[in-house]
Design a protein around this motif. Structure first.
Motif, PDB file in Angstrom:
ATOM      1  N   PHE A 101      -8.889  -2.875   2.945  1.00 55.24           N
ATOM      2  CA  PHE A 101      -7.444  -2.711   3.100  1.00 55.24           C
ATOM      3  C   PHE A 101      -6.691  -3.716   2.229  1.00 55.24           C
ATOM      4  N   TRP A 102      -7.220  -4.920   2.147  1.00 52.64           N
ATOM      5  CA  TRP A 102      -6.598  -5.945   1.292  1.00 52.64           C
ATOM      6  C   TRP A 102      -6.565  -5.467  -0.158  1.00 52.64           C
ATOM      7  N   GLY A 103      -7.709  -4.965  -0.643  1.00 52.21           N
ATOM      8  CA  GLY A 103      -7.756  -4.474  -2.014  1.00 52.21           C
ATOM      9  C   GLY A 103      -6.800  -3.309  -2.243  1.00 52.21           C
ATOM     10  N   PHE A 104      -6.686  -2.419  -1.244  1.00 48.82           N
ATOM     11  CA  PHE A 104      -5.795  -1.273  -1.377  1.00 48.82           C
ATOM     12  C   PHE A 104      -4.333  -1.701  -1.440  1.00 48.82           C
ATOM     13  N   PHE A 105      -3.914  -2.543  -0.506  1.00 46.59           N
ATOM     14  CA  PHE A 105      -2.512  -2.957  -0.480  1.00 46.59           C
ATOM     15  C   PHE A 105      -2.175  -3.892  -1.646  1.00 46.59           C
TER      16      PHE A 105
END
Length: 265
Positions: A101-105
């Motif tokens: 999720f960190w990489g996506f956001f």
């Protein structure tokens, strides 16, 4: 002369299955990376790793069932330790998915010039969240309800209802996986299509793998319930499977809202 155990804990016998599981995980990871980069033999190595993991899961679970159900080694103290261990494992899984999720956001909230300074990146045809993704959301939430139904029936000693709830849960889980495979086959982008393809397939793909593991977990619990392995007071194995499945449900809700709905708009 046999020794008398003066404590409620279970001293586990030496076992080869942690080693074989680690070897299978290494082969599965290395082979998958090789396959994604079109190296020869990558798919074969990944399949060998997957087969090794599945065999280790079966034999390891067999030994645990033998220790708990037939040898009576899982005392209340041991069950408490298993519950704490499962909670810590789920916590580690939360951190695992937080990385995706960190990489996506990180990429979607501030898209770089290399991808056109827009999100989704130029050239990416996103999936409609209100078709297969929404249907899978309903299926997974319904499976969470059926596994809870089975758990409450087990606590109250109603084996018929407990078995029925588990059967529905396993069927719904397999249906979810089937729709996920259909969605991957129908998608116009692949994991190699930039940051969007990478974050999409890594997050949803690992979730799909967790669904597969959870399905195996619940199927084993179904077989054990049919064989009278669980009682109203002693069913920590089923509790672990139910907790894991609820975790899978919650992760999918975050995936649906963030990646399919918001991230694909």
């Amino acid at each position: 002369m046999s020794l008398v155990r003066r404590h409620p804990f279970h001293i586990v016998d030496p076992s080869p299955w942690p080693l074989t599981t680690a070897f299978g995980a290494f082969c599965l990871t290395a082979g998958s990376v090789m396959y994604m980069h079109a190296y020869t033999g990558g798919g074969t190595i990944a399949l060998i790793g997957l087969a090794t993991i599945l065999y280790s899961m079966y034999t390891w679970c067999r030994d645990i069932v033998r220790e708990s159900t037939f040898q009576g080694n899982h005392t209340m103290a041991v069950q408490t330790g298993i519950r704490y261990g499962m909670l810590l494992f789920i916590l580690s899984e939360v951190v695992f998915f937080a990385a995706f999720f960190w990489g996506f956001f990180h990429s979607s909230l501030s898209p770089t010039i290399e991808i056109g300074a827009v999100w989704p990146p130029k050239g990416i045809e996103t999936l409609n969240p209100w078709e297969v993704p929404f249907l899978n959301t309903v299926i997974l939430l319904l499976s969470g309800a059926t596994v809870t139904w089975s758990h409450h029936a087990m606590i109250h000693g109603n084996r018929t209802q407990s078995i029925l709830g588990l059967v529905f849960t396993v069927i719904l889980a397999i249906t979810f996986t089937g729709f996920q495979v259909f969605e991957y086959m129908d998608a116009s982008f692949r994991i190699s299509d930039g940051i969007y393809g990478t974050t999409f397939y890594m997050s949803t793909g690992f979730h799909g793998f967790h669904v597969f593991v959870g399905t195996c977990f619940l199927a084993v619990c179904l077989i054990r319930e049919i064989k009278h392995h669980f009682t109203t007071k002693h069913h920590v194995g089923f509790e672990a499977a139910a907790w894991y499945w609820h975790f899978v449900d919650v992760v999918w809700l975050f995936l649906f809202v963030s990646i399919y709905w918001w991230g694909g708009a």
